[in-house]
Each structure stands twice: as C-alpha cells, then as structure tokens.
Design a protein around this motif. Sequence first.
Motif, short mmCIF file in Angstrom:
data_model
loop_
_atom_site.label_atom_id
_atom_site.label_comp_id
_atom_site.label_asym_id
_atom_site.label_seq_id
_atom_site.Cartn_x
_atom_site.Cartn_y
_atom_site.Cartn_z
N LYS A 1 35.16 37.25 35.88
CA LYS A 1 35.80 36.45 34.83
C LYS A 1 36.50 37.43 33.91
N HIS A 2 37.81 37.28 33.72
CA HIS A 2 38.59 38.23 32.93
C HIS A 2 38.78 37.80 31.47
N GLY B 1 21.76 42.93 45.87
CA GLY B 1 22.44 43.19 44.62
C GLY B 1 23.15 44.53 44.65
N ASN B 2 24.37 44.56 44.11
CA ASN B 2 25.17 45.79 44.08
C ASN B 2 25.81 45.98 42.71
N GLY B 3 25.27 45.33 41.71
CA GLY B 3 25.80 45.40 40.35
C GLY B 3 25.54 44.08 39.65
N ALA B 4 24.55 44.06 38.76
CA ALA B 4 24.15 42.82 38.10
C ALA B 4 25.27 42.29 37.21
N PRO B 5 25.24 41.00 36.88
CA PRO B 5 26.27 40.43 36.00
C PRO B 5 26.33 41.17 34.68
N GLY B 6 27.54 41.46 34.23
CA GLY B 6 27.71 42.14 32.96
C GLY B 6 29.15 42.56 32.74
N PHE B 7 29.41 43.04 31.54
CA PHE B 7 30.75 43.53 31.20
C PHE B 7 30.99 44.89 31.85
N ARG B 8 32.22 45.11 32.27
CA ARG B 8 32.66 46.40 32.79
C ARG B 8 33.84 46.87 31.94
N PRO B 9 33.58 47.40 30.74
CA PRO B 9 34.68 47.76 29.83
C PRO B 9 35.55 48.89 30.35
N PRO C 1 38.16 45.25 28.19
CA PRO C 1 37.04 44.83 27.35
C PRO C 1 36.38 43.51 27.74
N MET C 2 37.12 42.60 28.36
CA MET C 2 36.57 41.29 28.69
C MET C 2 36.19 41.15 30.16
N TYR C 3 36.26 42.23 30.92
CA TYR C 3 35.95 42.17 32.35
C TYR C 3 34.45 41.92 32.54
N TYR C 4 34.11 40.78 33.12
CA TYR C 4 32.71 40.40 33.34
C TYR C 4 32.54 40.08 34.82
N GLY C 5 31.75 40.88 35.51
CA GLY C 5 31.62 40.68 36.95
C GLY C 5 30.21 40.91 37.45
N ALA C 6 30.01 40.55 38.71
CA ALA C 6 28.75 40.80 39.41
C ALA C 6 29.09 41.09 40.86
N PHE C 7 28.29 41.96 41.49
CA PHE C 7 28.56 42.43 42.84
C PHE C 7 27.35 42.19 43.73
N ALA D 1 35.41 47.27 52.90
CA ALA D 1 36.40 46.48 52.16
C ALA D 1 35.66 45.79 51.03
N HIS D 2 36.36 45.55 49.97
CA HIS D 2 35.78 44.87 48.81
C HIS D 2 36.72 43.74 48.42
N PHE D 3 36.16 42.58 48.10
CA PHE D 3 36.99 41.49 47.62
C PHE D 3 36.29 40.76 46.50
N ALA D 4 37.09 40.27 45.55
CA ALA D 4 36.55 39.61 44.37
C ALA D 4 37.14 38.22 44.25
N PHE D 5 36.28 37.29 43.83
CA PHE D 5 36.69 35.91 43.62
C PHE D 5 36.72 35.61 42.12
N GLN D 6 37.72 34.85 41.70
CA GLN D 6 37.82 34.45 40.30
C GLN D 6 36.73 33.44 39.98
N ALA D 7 36.09 33.63 38.83
CA ALA D 7 35.08 32.69 38.35
C ALA D 7 35.60 32.00 37.10
N PRO D 8 35.33 30.71 36.93
CA PRO D 8 35.84 30.00 35.76
C PRO D 8 35.10 30.33 34.47
N SER D 9 33.91 30.94 34.58
CA SER D 9 33.14 31.27 33.37
C SER D 9 32.15 32.37 33.71
N ARG D 10 31.59 33.00 32.67
CA ARG D 10 30.57 34.01 32.89
C ARG D 10 29.30 33.39 33.46
N ALA D 11 29.03 32.16 33.08
CA ALA D 11 27.86 31.47 33.63
C ALA D 11 28.00 31.34 35.15
#
Length: 198
Positions: free
Chosen positions: A134-135, A103-111, A115-121, A77-87
């Motif tokens: 952060k969307h 680590g399963n995916g360093a912080p960065g954009f996932r276009p 275009p604004m999808y910024y996540g880390a896994f 299962a995979h779940f994502a939490f909303q972040a208020p900022s990229r920081a």
Amino acid sequence: MLDHLTIHVSNLEASKAWYGAALKPLGVRIIKEVPEGKACGFGSTFPSFWIAESCLLGGGAAGGGAGGGGGDGRRQAHFAFQAPSRAKVREFYAAALAAGGQGNGAPGFRPQYHPMYYGAFALDPDGYNVEAVKHMPEGLAEWFGLVVRMLRAALQQLLAAVPGLAPLLAPVVKQEPAAAAAAEPEAAKPPKGSGKAD
C-alpha cells in the motif's frame, strides 16, 4: 492488480545499460535507484519493472525480500500486488502464512523506498517472493501531513535557489506544524529484516 515486478540479474550495470537502451524507444526509463539494494526500477511515470543484482533462491539475506526459497540456485523473480489498505496488507501476510507460505518480511513501513510505503513479503511454495503493498496515506491527518511536508520541501528548494528570501521565510521553514508531526507514519523504521531488494 500488479504493482511491480522484479527480476534478478548477474550484473546490475550491464543489465541497467541493456534495459535502458532497449526500453528507451518505448518511453521507459530509470525512475528509481536503490544503490544499497543493488537495484533499479524502470517505468514511464512509476517504477513498475525492477532489476536487482545476483539474488539466488536460497542464497539471499534472511527476510524482507532479498532471497529465501529452495536453495537450488535458480534466479528469483519477485512480484508485488497492490493492496487497498494497510489492513489488507496484514490480511495478505496472515493468509499467506496460514496457507503454508514462509514469512519474508512482516507487514510494516519501508521508508527506504518512500515514507508511506507499507508492505509485507511471503515466499510461495516454490520460493518466489510475493508482496502486498500500500503506497498512499490513510486518513485525513496523513494526507495533510504529506501535503505539508511537500510544501515545506518546495519552500526549502525555493530558499536555496533565491538566497535573499532566506531571512524573510526562515521562521516558516523552521516551524513544524503540530498536525504534520501527528501525521507521521505509525512506524518510524522498518521491521527487522525487512526490505524489497526483491
């Protein structure tokens, strides 16, 4: 708090049909499909419930959400939490690794998502794929750039629908405002091994 949840299925088409029928009375439909990730997201306005095909713990691609974990063959299962900022996405990733996560995916954009999808896994102690995302744009320049891109896309659709307008408005569509170019996301492509094929 929760942004989206993904479960993994053995047959995407069968599960897509089942969930499509079962959730239709609740006003839930397919909002987004990611064919290259064999996944689709359901929702009423935002794809918050995802299904993805055949990802087993320990059996997925390295990095970025596709697999990882203990290798015991359980479905992930995979779940994502909303972040208020990229920081805060970056802070989440650092804290997750410092606490013993993998680590399963360093912080960065996932276009590939938008275009604004910024996540880390990061994988938790049981191998579950946890994400912070952060969307929305950050800063006035990014918001302005997003609005300009949306207006230009709408104008291009209008030109396609009304061919007689093309000669009149072609210079406007071809011109790329400097402010819009400056408002592009800080990373044009995702980090190596990144993705949300959860």
